[in-house]
Design a protein around this motif. Structure first.
Motif, PDB file in Angstrom:
ATOM      1  N   UNK A 187       0.830  -1.203   0.000  1.00  0.00           N
ATOM      2  CA  UNK A 187       0.000   0.000   0.000  1.00  0.00           C
ATOM      3  C   UNK A 187       0.870   1.261   0.000  1.00  0.00           C
ATOM      4  N   UNK A 188       2.020   1.198   0.685  1.00  0.00           N
ATOM      5  CA  UNK A 188       2.904   2.370   0.692  1.00  0.00           C
ATOM      6  C   UNK A 188       3.483   2.623  -0.703  1.00  0.00           C
ATOM      7  N   UNK A 189       3.933   1.546  -1.359  1.00  0.00           N
ATOM      8  CA  UNK A 189       4.487   1.695  -2.711  1.00  0.00           C
ATOM      9  C   UNK A 189       3.399   2.156  -3.678  1.00  0.00           C
ATOM     10  N   UNK A 190       2.207   1.617  -3.517  1.00  0.00           N
ATOM     11  CA  UNK A 190       1.094   2.038  -4.373  1.00  0.00           C
ATOM     12  C   UNK A 190       0.813   3.528  -4.191  1.00  0.00           C
ATOM     13  N   UNK A 191       0.855   3.983  -2.961  1.00  0.00           N
ATOM     14  CA  UNK A 191       0.646   5.410  -2.676  1.00  0.00           C
ATOM     15  C   UNK A 191       1.742   6.251  -3.330  1.00  0.00           C
ATOM     16  N   UNK A 192       2.972   5.767  -3.256  1.00  0.00           N
ATOM     17  CA  UNK A 192       4.096   6.493  -3.863  1.00  0.00           C
ATOM     18  C   UNK A 192       3.902   6.643  -5.369  1.00  0.00           C
ATOM     19  N   UNK A 193       3.389   5.584  -6.012  1.00  0.00           N
ATOM     20  CA  UNK A 193       3.163   5.613  -7.457  1.00  0.00           C
ATOM     21  C   UNK A 193       1.951   6.466  -7.833  1.00  0.00           C
ATOM     22  N   UNK A 194       1.042   6.671  -6.877  1.00  0.00           N
ATOM     23  CA  UNK A 194      -0.177   7.437  -7.142  1.00  0.00           C
ATOM     24  C   UNK A 194      -0.042   8.915  -6.752  1.00  0.00           C
ATOM     25  N   UNK A 195       1.204   9.422  -6.788  1.00  0.00           N
ATOM     26  CA  UNK A 195       1.417  10.797  -6.315  1.00  0.00           C
ATOM     27  C   UNK A 195       0.656  11.832  -7.141  1.00  0.00           C
ATOM     28  N   UNK A 196       0.293  11.463  -8.371  1.00  0.00           N
ATOM     29  CA  UNK A 196      -0.491  12.401  -9.193  1.00  0.00           C
ATOM     30  C   UNK A 196      -1.983  12.332  -8.874  1.00  0.00           C
ATOM     31  N   UNK A 197      -2.370  11.399  -8.015  1.00  0.00           N
ATOM     32  CA  UNK A 197      -3.772  11.282  -7.551  1.00  0.00           C
ATOM     33  C   UNK A 197      -3.764  11.364  -6.034  1.00  0.00           C
ATOM     34  N   UNK A 198      -3.623  12.580  -5.494  1.00  0.00           N
ATOM     35  CA  UNK A 198      -3.406  12.755  -4.052  1.00  0.00           C
ATOM     36  C   UNK A 198      -4.448  12.073  -3.168  1.00  0.00           C
ATOM     37  N   UNK A 199      -5.716  12.119  -3.592  1.00  0.00           N
ATOM     38  CA  UNK A 199      -6.758  11.523  -2.757  1.00  0.00           C
ATOM     39  C   UNK A 199      -6.542  10.011  -2.606  1.00  0.00           C
TER      40      UNK A 199
END
Length: 876
Positions: free
Chosen positions: A570-582
């Motif tokens: 989930x942390x890596x997924x969040x890092x990759x989703x930096x262009x989708x802040x929500x």
């Protein structure tokens, strides 16, 4: 002494004996008969009561011996009943009977015990045993339910061990479960345990007013038997589902000349009308598809117990039967060796027998096969030689039927585990067998574990963070090695994938050890997490180097399916989703939810919040991280958040606290980063103080900034950005000087440049010139001329710019004491350059340092006969 006039017989004993007398002779016991005529119609319990009643009024045997005999008779009442009523014997029955007989011989005169003497002398004489008959009046007459249970094959040794299993199966029979499958490899003891449990149910039903069952029906589908000479086919064996139903119907009294549909209807009707306990032995020998439908429709009240090597699926309750424990295996060997009078086994100690039992996989049938083999004259070496036809026949009997019915996925799994020669987790199997769907692997593992192919490694559950790993059972491993070896091509494929996985894990470990708080690395503890981390690291690389976020996110989805509770997914997924802040924020929250002790999750989340300028929440997250680990890097980041939020004094306090430690940080880039953050914080504070017209304090802080610049330049803790900061400080110094109407601080700043100008690399001189030209446009004091002079001095370096190249270190070679001898650079245009230690500035930059790969450098290119070489190599 006239025993008929002196013996006192308890009333209940006399009545029971007279009833048995009448049952045998079809006439009442006459008073004219002697009471001694009733003795043979008394059981052990009756005899014990008679002896107790008369022990003080007779003088043949003393009271102490009477007490010994009474205790022995009472102890043997149940074994005696099992023999008379054709019930399975327990483990110690034969020993207890023999020991009591020997005890009796020591009491009184020898002629009293004529029958006992004869029996003891003929213990090893089969013809004597076969000549004995149980009197009809001793056979049970109280049976309330019909059964066709066979005589157990284990009566020569008694039923050994399995106390817990016996209790569990009996409990299941009495539960609401309609179909119970007793699953295990061939010869493991499924049939023996089933028969033992069914006799327990029969005994309980006979002694109960409200019997749970009206009938117990036994049907066996056993088609062959293992002998010392090999596997033999049984005559008249049932080999089809039709044969199975006909045998069930025959036991129920159904006409076998009717159609299959009518037969099934009749059986179903019986099972509705009567509470029937049906046991089907060795179900794996016939096609199960038709049987599944029959079993799925078993009427309420009736029940089916199955023994099989392969499960049926969701319609059953599976009870896996494992091998005997070591103690029971040793007892079985001893019992059989005594029974067959095999001296070589009788003399072996327990440790030797334990090793023998292990080599026979604690399998009761293999143990019996081995002992019978010795008894028939075969050699120990021949019986246990894994390459001998004799041993392979035994293995085939126990295992081939199960092996032949494995699915292709199940076969690949057991072959993979055999190739890896170690315990394997489901996650590791998913990585290696990545062309098979995860659900298929999970289902296959479940089936294999519930058969006798795999065992779960309980040791790893305790030692490796709850990971369940699987290994082949010993007998499965033997079968693959001896009879069904893995193909060379498959072996090479699996081993290559294992090496690939090992390389991935080692690379990740190296990167993690390099800097444990790098958010672009994946933080894993146990083996499964390290395997899952391979997918996550590949996702990060796809995003970083190929800008392929779609493929990266797909890899993360795969990792989540593999380990849905792994916080790093989930942390890596969040890092990759930096262009989708929500979405990113939601994933960071999930990462922390799955592991509330993850320092890296709090740290990464704090960095995300800092970029989003949510300073209070960023501080909250970094405080959680520091509470778990007060690493200087975390404290430094907290100071950075405070700097960005304008709380300069608190930030400076934290920076000054960690700076002495960071000076000794082995990672140069982190030393540089810390110094730059400290100088930047001081610079911002000075800018604020100038606005607030607090010149004394701003001047004091500016002096501290100068100290820091001398520190970084003296110890090579600087890079390009350091010169940008230095020129920004020059502009601030100019502002203070204008207010003070002098050039004191501008001169100090220029002095720093002059002191170190000669030590700088060409690359850094060019950068410094560029920054000074920018700063020059913002200066108002009399120092502008001096700055212009410095710029002119640095212009000579610009003339060399055309020959200057840039690239990254590919690798270095150390020949002595971990000191660099030579190395290689990959330039920005992808050309490889050789450089010697003498061309590196400073020459000790990479000595005793394993963090060289990927470091960016500047250099001058030269072409030689041997190829491109780099001169004047310097760190950027």
């Amino acid at each position: 002494m006239n025993i008929s006039t002196t013996i006192i017989t308890p009333t209940d004993v006399e009545n029971n004996s007279k009833n048995r007398f009448k049952s045998h002779f079809n006439e009442d016991f006459s008073e004219e008969n002697s009471l001694s005529d009733l003795i043979e119609f008394s059981d052990f319990s009756d005899l014990a009561k008679i002896l107790s009643k008369n022990k003080t009024i007779q003088d043949l045997i003393d009271t102490d011996n009477i007490n010994i005999i009474v205790a022995g008779l009472n102890n043997l009442t149940q074994p005696r009943n099992r023999i008379c009523h054709s019930r399975p014997l327990e483990y110690n029955d034969i020993n207890d009977l023999t020991d009591f007989s020997i005890t009796l011989k020591k009491i009184g005169s020898n002629h009293w015990w004529t029958n006992i003497n004869e029996a003891l002398e003929n213990l090893n004489n089969p013809s004597f045993a076969l000549s004995l008959q149980i009197p009809s009046y001793w056979k049970s007459s109280k049976s309330k339910i019909y059964s066709n249970l066979p005589l157990p094959e284990f009566d020569d040794t008694g039923f050994l061990g399995r106390k817990d299993e016996r209790h569990a199966i009996t409990e299941l029979i009495y539960s609401h479960t309609r179909v119970i499958s007793l699953i295990g490899e061939g010869g493991i003891g499924k049939t023996a345990l089933a028969i033992r449990c069914l006799y327990d149910v029969l005994e309980s039903s006979e002694n109960s007013e409200n019997s749970r069952f009206d009938m117990i029906i036994w049907v066996t589908l056993k088609a062959n038997r293992l002998t010392v000479s090999g596997i033999i086919q049984l005559r008249d064996a049932i080999v089809s589902t039709l044969g199975l139903y006909q045998d069930i119907g025959k036991s129920l009294g159904v006409n076998s000349d009717i159609s299959l549909e009518e037969l099934l209807e009749e059986i179903s009707l019986y099972m509705k009308e009567f509470k029937i306990l049906l046991c089907i032995d060795n179900l794996e020998t016939i096609d199960k598809q038709h049987v599944r439908k029959f079993l799925a429709e078993i009427p309420h009240g009736s029940k089916v117990l199955i023994t099989t090597r392969i499960g049926l699926g969701e319609i059953e309750y599976r009870y896996k039967l494992d091998s005997l424990d070591s103690k029971s295996s040793i007892s079985l060997i001893r019992k059989l060796s005594i029974l067959l009078n095999i001296d070589i086994l009788k003399k072996r100690n327990s440790a030797s027998l334990a090793d023998l039992a292990r080599r026979l996989h604690h399998n009761p049938l293999l143990i019996k096969w081995y002992v019978l083999g010795l008894g028939s004259g075969k050699r120990h070496e021949e019986l246990l030689n894994k390459n001998s036809l004799t041993y392979q026949d035994a293995l085939k009997f126990c295992f081939q039927n199960l092996y032949d019915q494995l699915t292709s996925v199940e076969l690949q799994i057991i072959k993979t585990i055999a190739c890896l020669r170690n315990s394997v987790s489901e996650v590791e199997l998913r990585f290696i067998l990545n062309d098979i769907k995860e659900l298929e692997i999970a289902e296959a593992l479940h089936n294999l574990h519930n058969s006798s192919m795999l065992k779960s490694d309980s040791q790893s559950l305790k030692q490796d963070d709850g990971i369940r790993t699987y290994t082949l059972t010993d007998i499965a491993s033997d079968y693959l090695a001896s009879i069904a070896p893995v193909e060379d091509a498959f072996y090479q494929l699996i081993r290559s994938k294992q090496r690939e996985l090992k390389r991935h894990i080692e690379t990740s470990l190296t990167e993690h050890n390099h800097y444990h708080l790098d958010i672009t690395n994946v933080h894993a503890k146990n083996k499964d997490e390290k395997i899952c981390a391979v997918y996550l690291k590949q996702a990060l690389n796809l995003a970083k180097y190929d800008n392929n976020y779609e493929a990266a996110l797909e890899l993360v989805r795969n990792a989540k399916e593999m380990m849905p509770d792994f916080s790093e997914c989930y942390r890596v997924n969040a890092y990759l989703l930096h262009k989708s802040p929500y979405k990113a924020q939601s994933e960071y929250e999930s990462a922390i939810e799955y592991n509330s002790n993850s320092v890296i999750a709090y740290y990464a989340y704090s960095q995300f919040l800092l970029q989003d300028e949510d300073y209070p929440y960023a501080l909250e997250q970094i405080d959680h991280a520091i509470k778990l680990n007060d690493d200087e890097s975390l404290i430094s980041f907290k100071a950075l958040i405070l700097t960005r939020s304008g709380d300069y004094s608190t930030a400076i306090s934290l920076y000054e606290k960690i700076l002495p430690v960071q000076r000794n940080n082995p990672h140069r880039k982190f030393r540089i980063s810390t110094y730059q953050q400290v100088i930047s914080c001081y610079k911002r504070y000075v800018e604020r103080l100038i606005i607030d017209c607090d010149l004394p304090k701003s001047q004091h802080i500016l002096e501290r900034i100068y100290e820091l610049f001398y520190e970084i330049l003296n110890h090579d803790n600087y890079d390009e950005r350091s010169f940008s900061l230095l020129c920004q400080v020059l502009v601030i110094s100019d502002k203070i000087d204008i207010k003070n109407k002098n050039i004191k601080y501008t001169t100090k700043t220029i002095s720093i440049i002059e002191d170190f100008q000669g030590t700088l690399s060409v690359h850094h001189k060019i950068k410094l010139k560029s920054e000074l030209m920018v700063a020059l446009t913002s200066l108002y004091s009399e120092s502008k001329n001096k700055i212009q002079f410095l710029i002119n001095e640095l212009s000579s370096c610009s003339d060399m710019k055309e020959n200057l190249c840039h690239g990254i270190i590919k690798g270095i070679v150390c020949k002595a004491a971990n000191n660099l001898s030579f190395g290689f650079i990959i330039s920005d245009d992808n050309t490889e350059y050789f450089f010697h230690r003498g061309e590196l500035s400073p020459q000790n930059a990479f000595d005793n340092n394993d963090e060289h790969k990927g470091i960016r450098v500047g250099f001058y290119s030269h072409n030689t006969k041997k190829g491109p070489t780099a001169k004047n190599v310097h760190l950027i």
